[in-house]
Design an enzyme around this catalytic site. Structure first.
Site, PDB file in Angstrom:
ATOM      1  N   ARG A 107     -51.871  27.553   7.325  1.00  0.00           N
ATOM      2  CA  ARG A 107     -51.772  26.093   7.192  1.00  0.00           C
ATOM      3  C   ARG A 107     -53.070  25.422   7.630  1.00  0.00           C
ATOM      4  O   ARG A 107     -53.516  24.435   7.026  1.00  0.00           O
ATOM      5  CB  ARG A 107     -50.589  25.577   8.021  1.00  0.00           C
ATOM      6  CG  ARG A 107     -50.109  24.172   7.599  1.00  0.00           C
ATOM      7  CD  ARG A 107     -50.738  23.077   8.412  1.00  0.00           C
ATOM      8  NE  ARG A 107     -50.602  23.354   9.808  1.00  0.00           N
ATOM      9  CZ  ARG A 107     -51.539  23.044  10.707  1.00  0.00           C
ATOM     10  NH1 ARG A 107     -52.667  22.454  10.341  1.00  0.00           N
ATOM     11  NH2 ARG A 107     -51.365  23.327  11.977  1.00  0.00           N
ATOM     12  N   SER A 108     -53.740  25.952   8.656  1.00  0.00           N
ATOM     13  CA  SER A 108     -55.015  25.385   9.095  1.00  0.00           C
ATOM     14  C   SER A 108     -56.067  25.496   8.007  1.00  0.00           C
ATOM     15  O   SER A 108     -56.865  24.573   7.807  1.00  0.00           O
ATOM     16  CB  SER A 108     -55.500  26.087  10.370  1.00  0.00           C
ATOM     17  OG  SER A 108     -54.663  25.781  11.462  1.00  0.00           O
ATOM     18  N   GLU A 150     -67.546  19.194  19.686  1.00  0.00           N
ATOM     19  CA  GLU A 150     -68.742  19.818  20.240  1.00  0.00           C
ATOM     20  C   GLU A 150     -68.385  20.612  21.492  1.00  0.00           C
ATOM     21  O   GLU A 150     -67.302  20.426  22.071  1.00  0.00           O
ATOM     22  CB  GLU A 150     -69.790  18.756  20.560  1.00  0.00           C
ATOM     23  CG  GLU A 150     -70.273  18.024  19.327  1.00  0.00           C
ATOM     24  CD  GLU A 150     -71.469  17.129  19.578  1.00  0.00           C
ATOM     25  OE1 GLU A 150     -72.029  16.617  18.598  1.00  0.00           O
ATOM     26  OE2 GLU A 150     -71.851  16.929  20.759  1.00  0.00           O
ATOM     27  N   HIS A 153     -67.782  18.011  24.118  1.00  0.00           N
ATOM     28  CA  HIS A 153     -67.130  16.757  23.729  1.00  0.00           C
ATOM     29  C   HIS A 153     -66.056  17.052  22.693  1.00  0.00           C
ATOM     30  O   HIS A 153     -66.345  17.216  21.512  1.00  0.00           O
ATOM     31  CB  HIS A 153     -68.159  15.762  23.182  1.00  0.00           C
ATOM     32  CG  HIS A 153     -69.239  15.434  24.165  1.00  0.00           C
ATOM     33  ND1 HIS A 153     -69.018  14.630  25.256  1.00  0.00           N
ATOM     34  CD2 HIS A 153     -70.528  15.863  24.254  1.00  0.00           C
ATOM     35  CE1 HIS A 153     -70.139  14.546  25.963  1.00  0.00           C
ATOM     36  NE2 HIS A 153     -71.063  15.289  25.383  1.00  0.00           N
ATOM     37  N   ARG A 260     -53.540  15.335  11.095  1.00  0.00           N
ATOM     38  CA  ARG A 260     -52.429  15.332  12.050  1.00  0.00           C
ATOM     39  C   ARG A 260     -51.095  15.165  11.352  1.00  0.00           C
ATOM     40  O   ARG A 260     -50.083  15.717  11.782  1.00  0.00           O
ATOM     41  CB  ARG A 260     -52.629  14.206  13.071  1.00  0.00           C
ATOM     42  CG  ARG A 260     -53.769  14.440  14.049  1.00  0.00           C
ATOM     43  CD  ARG A 260     -54.157  13.173  14.756  1.00  0.00           C
ATOM     44  NE  ARG A 260     -55.243  13.400  15.696  1.00  0.00           N
ATOM     45  CZ  ARG A 260     -56.018  12.437  16.191  1.00  0.00           C
ATOM     46  NH1 ARG A 260     -55.819  11.175  15.821  1.00  0.00           N
ATOM     47  NH2 ARG A 260     -56.988  12.735  17.041  1.00  0.00           N
ATOM     48  N   LEU A 355     -34.563  37.060  21.961  1.00  0.00           N
ATOM     49  CA  LEU A 355     -34.981  38.378  21.505  1.00  0.00           C
ATOM     50  C   LEU A 355     -35.301  39.325  22.657  1.00  0.00           C
ATOM     51  O   LEU A 355     -35.474  40.528  22.432  1.00  0.00           O
ATOM     52  CB  LEU A 355     -36.206  38.272  20.593  1.00  0.00           C
ATOM     53  CG  LEU A 355     -35.899  38.137  19.096  1.00  0.00           C
ATOM     54  CD1 LEU A 355     -35.269  36.784  18.772  1.00  0.00           C
ATOM     55  CD2 LEU A 355     -37.162  38.327  18.268  1.00  0.00           C
ATOM     56  N   GLU A 380     -56.698  18.579  17.002  1.00  0.00           N
ATOM     57  CA  GLU A 380     -56.399  17.295  16.353  1.00  0.00           C
ATOM     58  C   GLU A 380     -55.802  16.296  17.350  1.00  0.00           C
ATOM     59  O   GLU A 380     -54.954  15.480  16.997  1.00  0.00           O
ATOM     60  CB  GLU A 380     -55.439  17.470  15.166  1.00  0.00           C
ATOM     61  CG  GLU A 380     -55.766  18.618  14.237  1.00  0.00           C
ATOM     62  CD  GLU A 380     -57.010  18.399  13.412  1.00  0.00           C
ATOM     63  OE1 GLU A 380     -57.669  17.364  13.613  1.00  0.00           O
ATOM     64  OE2 GLU A 380     -57.339  19.269  12.599  1.00  0.00           O
TER      65      GLU A 380
END
Length: 401
Positions: A107-108, A150, A153, A260, A355, A380
């Site tokens: 999905r990414s 970054e 950041h 998102r 499980l 995100e």
């Protein structure tokens, strides 16, 4: 006084454990067709191999998968024109559910391609840029990446250090980006940099001198996904490499909002996979002479998981209808991302308890989804960022600084 119908009501449909709220009734035939097509593709092309790819920490057929996803119309599928499918927001969301039910890394791949790289070009690019890149990206012939985060950041992109300066008629870029999905296989990177006029977006083709994208290794999440660093060392670009309609942070943040939205749906795909695995296991695994699904505590877990899973799907559907109507606000996307990823992780962890020891085995998808969602939780926009977005919307007070 409650009135009674004059004629007998139609018989109630049977209870469906896979759709306890009857959410399929909200979907049109074309919506169901999109969902079933993507589900069938994932079952055929991803599920037989994903545990091995995850264990090896690679996605060896990413270019092949990209072309197949392009043929399905899944790349930039909610965009109009330039070879894109022009699907509805709800249809794109349904595709994200099925892709992430297979694996968050798949999905990414689709989200970064369509909702970040292609969306940035589609919304902010020139007509020439759109014609050059979008048809090939929609077909999966060119993979894109999105360079905003970054090393120092992440949640504060306004403090980015990557810079672009004018040199005659050219731009020269210097800086680094980190945790970039698709980076080392991308044919084009959308890179955001600080300029004297503010933050701007640039299209950096692979192979440009001074640009490289070394792959990041030793990940314990999103292992079946290509994640890279972007290094820009005196990268010289022509004047027409800049996205002309994007100025300031509003550009990259609007792209993130679109991505998102896909996560709001996709996280429920991972949760669904874990819930279905736990439900099947609970009805077949015997302890103390009967299936563990017959014990009250196990049934309580299953009931709570089902409630949160289908509440999350209902929320995603509501946001999708708002997006299709042009009424979806960024704060509402934060609402969905905050709730659905958080609940998805809890569903995965609860499934693991049902499980038992088998829950940590790659023979089952539960631990793989749980570790993937640890990344989805913070990319995100972290939990804290979305809480503050909602807090500001609710109070009118900015608590970010």
């Amino acid at each position: 006084m409650v009135s009674t119908p004059s004629s007998p009501s139609a018989p109630r449909p049977p209870f469906d454990p896979a759709d306890p709220l009857g959410l399929d009734d909200l979907l049109a035939p074309e919506d169901l067709a999109v969902r079933d097509t993507v589900r069938g593709w994932a079952a055929d092309r991803v599920l037989p191999h994903i545990a091995d790819w995850y264990e090896r920490g690679e996605l060896p057929v990413i270019r092949e998968l990209a072309r197949e996803l392009g043929a399905l119309g899944a790349l930039g599928m909610s965009l109009e024109g330039y070879g894109c499918a022009g699907a509805s927001a709800v249809q794109y969301g349904l595709a994200c559910v099925e892709l992430e039910a297979a694996d968050s890394g798949i999905r990414s791949l689709v989200s970064v391609q369509g909702s970040l790289a292609m969306y940035a070009i589609h919304r902010f690019g020139s007509e020439e840029q759109k014609r050059e890149w979008l048809p090939r990206m929609a077909a999966g012939e060119v993979i894109g990446c999105f360079g905003l985060t970054e090393p120092d950041h992440g949640s504060d992109p306004a403090a980015m250090r990557t810079r672009a300066r004018r040199d005659g008629g050219d731009w020269v870029l210097d800086g680094r980006k980190m945790w970039i999905t698709n980076g080392s296989v991308a044919g084009v990177a959308v890179v955001w940099a600080r300029t004297d006029e503010g933050i701007r977006g640039f299209l950096v083709p692979a192979g440009t001198p001074g640009f490289c994208a070394p792959e990041i290794r030793h990940k314990w999440s999103l292992r079946a996904s290509v994640t890279s660093e972007l290094v820009l060392d005196g990268v010289r670009l022509p004047a027409d490499a800049v996205l002309p309609e994007a100025e300031g942070l509003r550009g990259p943040l609007s792209c993130l909002g679109h991505a998102r939205y896909g996560i709001v749906w996709g996280a429920m795909g991972a949760a669904r996979s874990c819930f279905e695995t736990a439900l099947e296991y609970a009805t077949s695994r015997e302890q103390f002479g009967r299936p563990i699904g017959g014990f009250q505590l196990t049934q309580a877990k299953l009931a709570d998981m089902a409630v949160e899973l289908h509440k999350g799907l209902l929320l995603a559907h509501h946001l999708g209808r708002r997006m299709d109507a042009g009424r979806l606000r960024p704060e509402q996307v934060s609402f969905g991302k905050l709730n659905n990823v958080r609940e998805a992780i809890d569903i995965c962890r609860t499934s693991r308890t049902i499980l038992g020891a088998n829950g940590i085995s790659l023979e089952y998808p539960v631990m793989r989804h749980a570790t993937n969602l640890e990344s989805v939780l913070t990319y995100e926009g972290t939990v804290e960022m979305h809480q503050l977005v909602l807090g500001k919307a609710l109070t009118g007070l900015d608590a970010f600084r």
